[in-house]
Design a protein around this motif. Structure first.
Motif, PDB file in Angstrom:
ATOM      1  N   ARG A 107      -2.972   6.374   3.117  1.00  0.00           N
ATOM      2  CA  ARG A 107      -4.053   7.128   2.792  1.00  0.00           C
ATOM      3  C   ARG A 107      -3.771   7.915   2.234  1.00  0.00           C
ATOM      4  O   ARG A 107      -4.016   8.875   1.188  1.00  0.00           O
ATOM      5  N   ARG A 108      -2.958   8.979   3.734  1.00  0.00           N
ATOM      6  CA  ARG A 108      -2.961  10.375   2.744  1.00  0.00           C
ATOM      7  C   ARG A 108      -1.070  10.051   2.707  1.00  0.00           C
ATOM      8  O   ARG A 108      -0.856   9.176   3.527  1.00  0.00           O
ATOM      9  N   GLN A 109      -0.629  10.911   1.520  1.00  0.00           N
ATOM     10  CA  GLN A 109       1.027  11.217   1.965  1.00  0.00           C
ATOM     11  C   GLN A 109       1.769  11.663   2.728  1.00  0.00           C
ATOM     12  O   GLN A 109       1.288  11.888   3.925  1.00  0.00           O
ATOM     13  N   HIS A 110       2.266   9.842   3.403  1.00  0.00           N
ATOM     14  CA  HIS A 110       3.464  11.171   4.184  1.00  0.00           C
ATOM     15  C   HIS A 110       4.988  11.173   3.425  1.00  0.00           C
ATOM     16  O   HIS A 110       5.965  10.686   2.457  1.00  0.00           O
ATOM     17  N   ARG A 111       5.143  12.639   3.348  1.00  0.00           N
ATOM     18  CA  ARG A 111       6.472  12.631   2.290  1.00  0.00           C
ATOM     19  C   ARG A 111       7.904  13.067   3.638  1.00  0.00           C
ATOM     20  O   ARG A 111       7.675  13.968   5.179  1.00  0.00           O
ATOM     21  N   SER A 136       0.619  -1.112   0.297  1.00  0.00           N
ATOM     22  CA  SER A 136       0.016  -0.002   0.062  1.00  0.00           C
ATOM     23  C   SER A 136       1.057   0.843  -0.123  1.00  0.00           C
ATOM     24  O   SER A 136       0.481   2.153  -0.135  1.00  0.00           O
ATOM     25  N   ALA A 137       2.320   1.208   0.480  1.00  0.00           N
ATOM     26  CA  ALA A 137       3.030   2.507   0.742  1.00  0.00           C
ATOM     27  C   ALA A 137       3.525   2.958  -0.549  1.00  0.00           C
ATOM     28  O   ALA A 137       3.473   4.025  -0.562  1.00  0.00           O
ATOM     29  N   LYS A 138       3.556   1.975  -1.297  1.00  0.00           N
ATOM     30  CA  LYS A 138       4.215   1.857  -3.280  1.00  0.00           C
ATOM     31  C   LYS A 138       5.309   3.482  -2.464  1.00  0.00           C
ATOM     32  O   LYS A 138       4.884   4.400  -3.150  1.00  0.00           O
ATOM     33  N   ALA A 139       6.157   2.959  -1.770  1.00  0.00           N
ATOM     34  CA  ALA A 139       6.880   4.463  -1.994  1.00  0.00           C
ATOM     35  C   ALA A 139       8.062   4.361  -2.794  1.00  0.00           C
ATOM     36  O   ALA A 139       8.453   3.706  -3.557  1.00  0.00           O
ATOM     37  N   CYS A 169       2.313  14.785   7.100  1.00  0.00           N
ATOM     38  CA  CYS A 169       1.765  14.164   6.818  1.00  0.00           C
ATOM     39  C   CYS A 169       0.012  14.770   7.422  1.00  0.00           C
ATOM     40  O   CYS A 169       0.103  15.211   8.707  1.00  0.00           O
ATOM     41  N   LYS A 170      -0.701  14.967   6.078  1.00  0.00           N
ATOM     42  CA  LYS A 170      -1.810  16.391   6.573  1.00  0.00           C
ATOM     43  C   LYS A 170      -3.052  15.183   6.846  1.00  0.00           C
ATOM     44  O   LYS A 170      -3.920  14.950   6.984  1.00  0.00           O
TER      45      LYS A 170
END
Length: 733
Positions: free
Chosen positions: A632-636, A611-614, A652-653
């Motif tokens: 589900r929301r992006q971690h940058r 799911s991460a698809k880093a 991360c929002k």
């Protein structure tokens, strides 16, 4: 999955079950010791040797200490501590789980009768008779941590594991690899060398004595070699108590292969040092090595959909076996097949960037060691054997896995020499570059992904499986241990793969296929994880460690990966150590970067979905930016790299409470803590951490340096609700 593929897989399972049922019935009603062909009576090929006795003398203390423990059947494996492994032993238990077994037998013969099937008893009894009087058998079926014991009378494919709390099948498998034997061989060589010196001195002194004593006989210096006697005893003990396809020791073809390699190396070290085994031992030994080869070939851990280090170990074992056994059509065909598969697996199991496709640095080193140990062995194969490979009749090949013609191989045989294709050579170069690049200032590789403490051979005593210089020593580099001594592996006869590659410590080294980015500064090494979960998306040995990092500063580990600890012994511990919260990254409580199922023990080695698809977004010498989508929301995460500091910005929002975790090495002391600052001290080296938001907490966690081993260390947690947080690492001195 297409219908025709589904039907094919179903049919394969049905046929496999039918074959197993037929073989099971045969094995339960007749001896499983193989009927050996006449060619097995020919001399074996002993091409592995170490002649540098002075180097062995450098390790004399460690060699004899380890060898004497082995003589007393005391082993320290997978975090067990030094324990004597024997029938009826009492154990300390593991994580509150403790099992008991009674010593309910009258003598060794009675014990054997309880341990092998009636159809194998006669041959096992014959072998047992050759063991020296007073020898105490090893219990090859016991988990010597928990005390749980598997039934030696069970047919190996029927044995189940992971269904009794706190039990670990890897413990009997580990002792069954018998990787302590080469050090016993070194002790035998050193003792024989000493006995020989004493014998020569005695002979010299006698030559000056009265002539009437000149015909006095002298004892054979090898006759009193207790280490040689122990090697014979342990191998015969194993063969007698573990008939093929019964008990735990024949469940995994990988472990069978590793055992065979260690037996062969031990045997070669002995005979090439002019020490002689008993004639009867020679024949029994060759018969068992032949049985090991047959078993591996019949149980290859290969699948078109998935195979990994297990299959590479299978191939490694076959190369050791086929080069040792007497020359014959069978051993030559085995070698040709193994060379075919070695070439294929070098390309399949190692990415183009040289990193192993299982996304684990420990498994990478294990697999790379196997490849380069084998290359050193191939280097010693006589040209006459390669010439014979050119004239083999492929109609003699009787195995399901195909053997291709020489024209279709990724190697050629020219004038008795094996020449790999340019593609294979290029991949070997990449493996060297990757392995040499990940090694820290302390000579170790950082833990990324699983670590089961696996290795093929360990000739230098007391060396960790994470010691990267073991690999470098196989390239004939002048590597030194922490005590300044050369690695014994360097002296293993054979020249390995000839390369001029000496990777420089570039400011930035990228391994995008593996998902590793390394920043080399004058005083520190920062390793960032971002990328593939490995195994073509199955992720069996990767962790939820996307955008995590480790840091070695002035030769000391400050921020570390907690490791793996255990597998099937505890599903809870297994999942904890591979979880997101066990890594130096951003955590959303109740969520994982990637998820896994909990239906069976097999789920402990898979990730349900990536799911991460880093992905690495921006990479340069001044910084790194990566993202993943596991929440589900992006971690940058953004890194800015300076000579004396590192700035990390997490964005991360996701609404609600978020957590940052930083796991410290056990040697790191938390010297001071304030509202926004933590100061670390490791042997006088200071790192100052500043946070621009959140609430700091300090707590303990379990840090694992290897499989089955844990010690307590501190972690720093920062709880925050903002959409971003900044961490600054000031590397003070």
């Amino acid at each position: 999955m297409p219908p025709h593929i589904t039907i094919k897989k179903v049919m394969e399972k049905i046929l496999s079950r039918f074959r197993l049922s037929k073989l099971r019935k045969a094995d339960l009603n007749s001896s499983t010791f193989p009927i050996c062909p006449d060619w097995l009576n020919l001399p074996s090929n002993n091409i592995i040797e170490i002649r540098n006795i002075p180097l062995l003398r450098d390790y004399e203390k460690e060699i004899f200490e380890s060898a004497n423990n082995s003589i007393n059947h005391k082993f320290d494996l997978l975090g067990s501590g030094l324990v004597k492994v024997h029938f009826g032993m009492k154990t300390n238990g593991w994580e509150g789980n403790k099992y008991y077994s009674k010593k309910n037998y009258k003598n060794t013969s009675d014990l054997l009768e309880r341990s092998v099937t009636p159809s194998n008893f006669i041959r096992s009894s014959e072998i047992l008779c050759y063991i020296s009087q007073g020898y105490e058998p090893i219990d090859w079926q016991i988990d010597f941590k928990s005390g749980f014991r598997w039934n030696p009378l069970d047919w190996s494919p029927d044995i189940r594991y992971g269904n009794a709390a706190g039990t670990d099948i890897k413990l009997p498998w580990e002792i069954g690899r018998m990787q302590h034997l080469p050090v016993l061989a070194f002790a035998s060589v050193l003792q024989n060398n000493t006995n020989q010196s004493h014998s020569n001195q005695s002979h010299s002194n006698q030559s000056h004595s009265n002539q009437s004593h000149s015909n006095q006989s002298h004892s054979n210096p090898t006759a009193s070699n207790k280490y040689l006697t122990e090697i014979e005893g342990q191998i015969l003990d194993f063969i007698a108590f573990n008939p093929p396809r019964f008990g735990t020791q024949w469940m995994s073809a990988m472990d069978v292969a590793i055992r065979a390699a260690n037996w062969i190396v031990t045997y070669n070290l002995i005979v090439n040092s002019k020490i002689k085994f008993s004639d009867w031992f020679d024949q029994i030994f060759k018969e068992s090595i032949y049985a090991h080869g047959r078993h591996i070939m019949a149980n290859l851990e290969w699948s078109s959909g998935m195979r990994g280090n297990h299959y590479l170990a299978n191939i490694t074992g076959i190369i050791f076996i086929s080069t040792f056994l007497p020359d014959s059509t069978i051993s030559d065909l085995w070698l040709l097949f193994a060379l075919q598969e070695l070439s294929n697996e070098i390309l399949h199991q190692f990415n183009a960037d040289g990193g192993n496709f299982e996304a684990s640095t420990a498994y990478h080193l294990f697999s790379a060691e196997m490849v380069f140990f084998v290359l050193r062995l191939i280097d010693k194969i006589p040209s006459s054997k390669f010439v014979r490979l050119n004239s083999l009749k492929f109609s003699d090949w009787k195995y399901e896995k195909k053997l291709l013609s020489l024209k279709k191989q990724k190697f050629a045989i020219e004038k008795g020499n094996l020449i790999f294709s340019p593609q294979v050579i290029d991949r070997l170069n990449s493996i060297i570059k990757f392995t040499s690049s990940v090694i820290d200032a302390n000579g170790r590789i950082p833990q990324i992904g699983d670590n089961d403490s696996g290795y093929l051979l360990r000739l230098t005593p007391a060396v960790s499986n994470l010691d990267g210089n073991i690999f470098n020593s196989l390239l004939n580099k002048d590597c030194r241990t922490s005590t300044g001594r050369k690695y014994i592996e360097t002296e293993l006869a054979g020249h390995s793969y000839d390369t001029d590659i000496r990777p420089a410590a570039k400011p930035l080294v990228q391994f995008g296929d593996f998902g590793l980015y390394i920043y080399n500064k004058e005083n520190y090494k920062l390793t960032i994880r971002c990328g593939s979960i490995g195994q073509n998306g199955k992720g069996g040995h990767s962790h939820n460690d996307q955008l995590s990092f480790v840091l070695n500063y002035k030769g000391e580990d400050f921020f570390v990966d907690p490791g793996a600890y255990v597998y099937t012994a505890s599903a809870e511990m297994r999942n904890l150590f591979r979880s997101t919260e066990s890594h130096n990254t951003l955590i959303i409580k109740g969520l994982e970067q990637n998820t896994w199922h909990d239906y069976s023990k097999d789920d402990l080695f898979w990730i349900a979905k990536d799911s991460a698809k880093a992905k690495a977004v921006s990479i340069n010498e001044g910084g790194f930016v990566g993202v993943h989508h596991g929440y589900r929301r992006q971690h940058r995460r953004e890194f800015r790299i300076f000579d004396d500091s590192i700035l990390i910005n997490d964005i991360c929002k996701v609404k609600g409470v978020k957590l940052l975790k930083y796991h410290l090495h056990p040697s790191v002391i938390i010297q001071a803590v304030s509202d926004s600052n933590v100061q670390l001290n490791c042997k006088g080296i200071i790192v100052d951490i500043l946070f621009n938001a959140g609430r700091i907490e300090i707590d303990e966690y379990r840090y694992s340096t290897g499989y089955g081993k844990v010690e307590m260390a501190n972690f720093i947690a920062v709880e925050f609700v903002e959409n971003s947080i900044e961490t600054k690492l000031n590397l003070i001195r």
